[in-house]
Write an enzyme that holds these catalytic residues in place. Structure first.
Site, short mmCIF file in Angstrom:
data_model
loop_
_atom_site.label_atom_id
_atom_site.label_comp_id
_atom_site.label_asym_id
_atom_site.label_seq_id
_atom_site.Cartn_x
_atom_site.Cartn_y
_atom_site.Cartn_z
CB THR A 205 72.76 -19.71 -45.56
OG1 THR A 205 72.62 -19.08 -47.11
CG2 THR A 205 71.98 -18.01 -44.29
CB VAL A 206 73.51 -23.74 -42.73
CG1 VAL A 206 73.68 -23.49 -40.74
CG2 VAL A 206 71.97 -22.80 -42.87
CB VAL B 213 62.13 -28.37 -35.10
CG1 VAL B 213 61.82 -27.60 -35.11
CG2 VAL B 213 62.72 -29.62 -36.49
CB ILE C 50 63.58 -21.66 -30.94
CG1 ILE C 50 63.34 -20.73 -32.13
CG2 ILE C 50 63.56 -22.02 -29.63
CD1 ILE C 50 61.58 -20.72 -31.59
N GLY D 239 68.54 -15.22 -47.27
CA GLY D 239 69.09 -15.99 -46.64
C GLY D 239 67.50 -16.62 -46.07
CD GLU E 241 65.10 -24.92 -47.54
OE1 GLU E 241 65.41 -25.86 -47.61
OE2 GLU E 241 65.28 -24.09 -46.05
CG ASP F 233 61.36 -25.93 -44.33
OD1 ASP F 233 61.93 -26.62 -44.56
OD2 ASP F 233 60.85 -25.02 -43.29
CE LYS G 36 62.19 -25.86 -40.75
NZ LYS G 36 62.06 -24.09 -41.33
N1 HSE Z 1 64.16 -22.40 -45.33
C1 HSE Z 1 63.22 -22.26 -43.57
C2 HSE Z 1 62.31 -21.53 -43.58
C3 HSE Z 1 64.95 -23.07 -43.32
O1 HSE Z 1 62.42 -20.52 -43.93
O2 HSE Z 1 62.26 -21.55 -42.38
C4 HSE Z 1 65.66 -22.97 -42.13
O3 HSE Z 1 64.94 -23.94 -41.53
#
Ligand code: HSE
Length: 414
Positions: A13-14, A132, A136, A187, A190, A201, A205
């Site tokens: 995705t990224v 993070v 942004i 997308g 994770e 997650d 961050k």
């Molecule tokens: N899985 C993460 C989220 C992706 O939904 O924020 C971006 O870091």
């Protein structure tokens, strides 16, 4: 015009967002910066699936190590994710003195101390804006706009998947699993999505924001973490009726030199700006001692928003390389300067929402009082008690006597 040759590891995705962004706006970036970004190589184990974009012949390879070792490649973008091969590749690139741009929050949260040190020793950088808050530029704000401030608190909605799920549960009343499946299709999530919905997650961050704020690699173990997996629609509608929304909220507070870090589903007043952050949007509220309250808002997940943050880092890394900056400020800010003291999870003070499932409300209020917890509101019709502030350890003890009760944090931002 100087060209920078980029090697991308990971075409998910990224990675696709980065390539698409450079294909669309590379000329504009060159006009603005004097540096032309060229995606020279892309490594992925799967180089046959159609990603909806075309790249020139010879760019795709399955051999990541050959990309890192290629003398023609100036910069590496690690967009694989995970903490195993990504770590190996990042260490290798850094040891070769190549700057690494990454979106990998898990890797930085778990191995940041090691990686920042290796980057510094090799006079190169790790650039991690995309780790993070998706698109942004929150870390840019922290290391430039807020550099003169002591950071008093940070509140963050940092996971796009969870925020998307919570928003649709509230507005459409759809079941959790159905919305999660949509978040995966878009997308945002994770693979597997447990890291998102269990709050991990967000905790990753949170450690990155706190590391930069307090100048040390903050370990993940000090973040008291709860996710949204067990959250029911009933809590969302009860909160709504009381004037609150539920958000997965990261809270970082510096209380007299002790740093408190937590991630948990939290009732926030509808009148507070956090309550208006919907869908996959993220928001970060940073309070500095000089500047006071600041807020940063944007898409927290997804291909192009995250790609935008990676591209910003690539252009900065290229400029740093031209200017022979060595290890950039984003590395210096993460390295240990002095020991930071952390608040134990049980010592964190908070207000709570408690839904009593067995027994009557008066009896429940008496139990809470016995543990030093005062009540602020008792709502007979829905069996809900809102409490005053008390320590987490007191709530844990009281909950053992309140069979089946449901408890969530409530934050008034006072
Ligand atoms: N899985 C993460 C989220 C992706 O939904 O924020 C971006 O870091």
């Amino acid at each position: 015009m100087k060209e920078i040759k980029i090697g991308i590891l990971g075409f998910g995705t990224v990675g696709v967002g980065v390539v698409e962004g450079i294909q669309k706006n590379g000329a504009l970036m060159a006009e603005r910066t004097g540096i032309y970004p060229v995606v020279a190589k892309i490594a992925d184990l799967d180089i046959t699936t159609d990603r909806g974009i075309t790249v020139p012949d010879g760019v795709l390879t399955t051999d990541a190590m050959s990309v890192i070792a290629d003398d023609q490649i100036d910069l590496i973008a690690e967009l694989i994710g995970g903490t195993t091969v990504a770590r190996t590749f990042m260490l290798e690139a850094l040891k070769q003195g190549k700057p690494v741009v990454t979106a990998n929050k898990a890797l930085l949260a778990e191995h940041g101390a090691e990686l920042y040190k290796v980057a510094q020793e090799n006079k190169t950088g790790i650039y991690y804006e995309a780790a993070v808050g998706g698109g942004i530029p929150i870390l840019l704000a922290q290391r430039t706009g807020l550099v003169g401030n002591q950071i008093e608190s940070i509140y963050g909605i940092l996971n796009g998947t969870c925020n998307y799920i919570l928003t649709r549960m509230e507005l459409e009343g759809l079941p959790f699993d159905e919305i999660l499946a949509d978040a995966q299709k878009l997308g945002y999530a994770e693979t597997p999505p447990d890291l998102d919905i269990d709050g991990i997650d967000t905790a990753h961050k949170t450690t990155i924001l706190a590391s930069m704020a307090y100048g040390t690699p903050v370990p993940i173990s000090v973040v008291a973490t709860k996710g949204i997996r067990a959250l029911s629609g009933q809590e969302i509608s009860n909160a709504d009726a009381l004037g609150y929304r539920i958000k997965l909220l990261a809270i970082i507070k510096n209380k007299g030199g002790k740093v408190e870090l937590s991630v948990e589903p939290t009732l926030v007043p509808k009148t507070h700006m956090t309550a208006s952050v919907n869908d996959s949007f993220n928001a970060v509220f940073v309070k500095g001692d000089l500047v006071g309250d600041t807020m940063y808002y944007g898409r927290g997940a997804g291909s192009l928003p995250t790609g935008s943050a990676v591209i910003a880092d690539l252009m900065e890394a290229a400029a740093d390389q031209s200017n022979k900056v060595g290890a950039p400020v984003g590395i210096h800010m993460m390295l240990q300067k002095e020991a930071v003291e952390y608040c134990a999870a049980g010592a964190i003070e908070k207000c709570c929402y408690i839904r009593i499932v067995e027994g009557d409300l008066k009896e429940a209020a008496t139990i809470l009082k016995k543990h030093g917890i005062d009540t602020r509101l008792i709502e007979e019709s829905t069996s809900i008690i809102l409490t005053q502030k008390a320590k987490e350890s007191a709530f844990v003890a009281a909950m053992k006597e309140l069979n089946g009760a449901i408890r969530l944090r409530l934050e008034n931002f006072e």
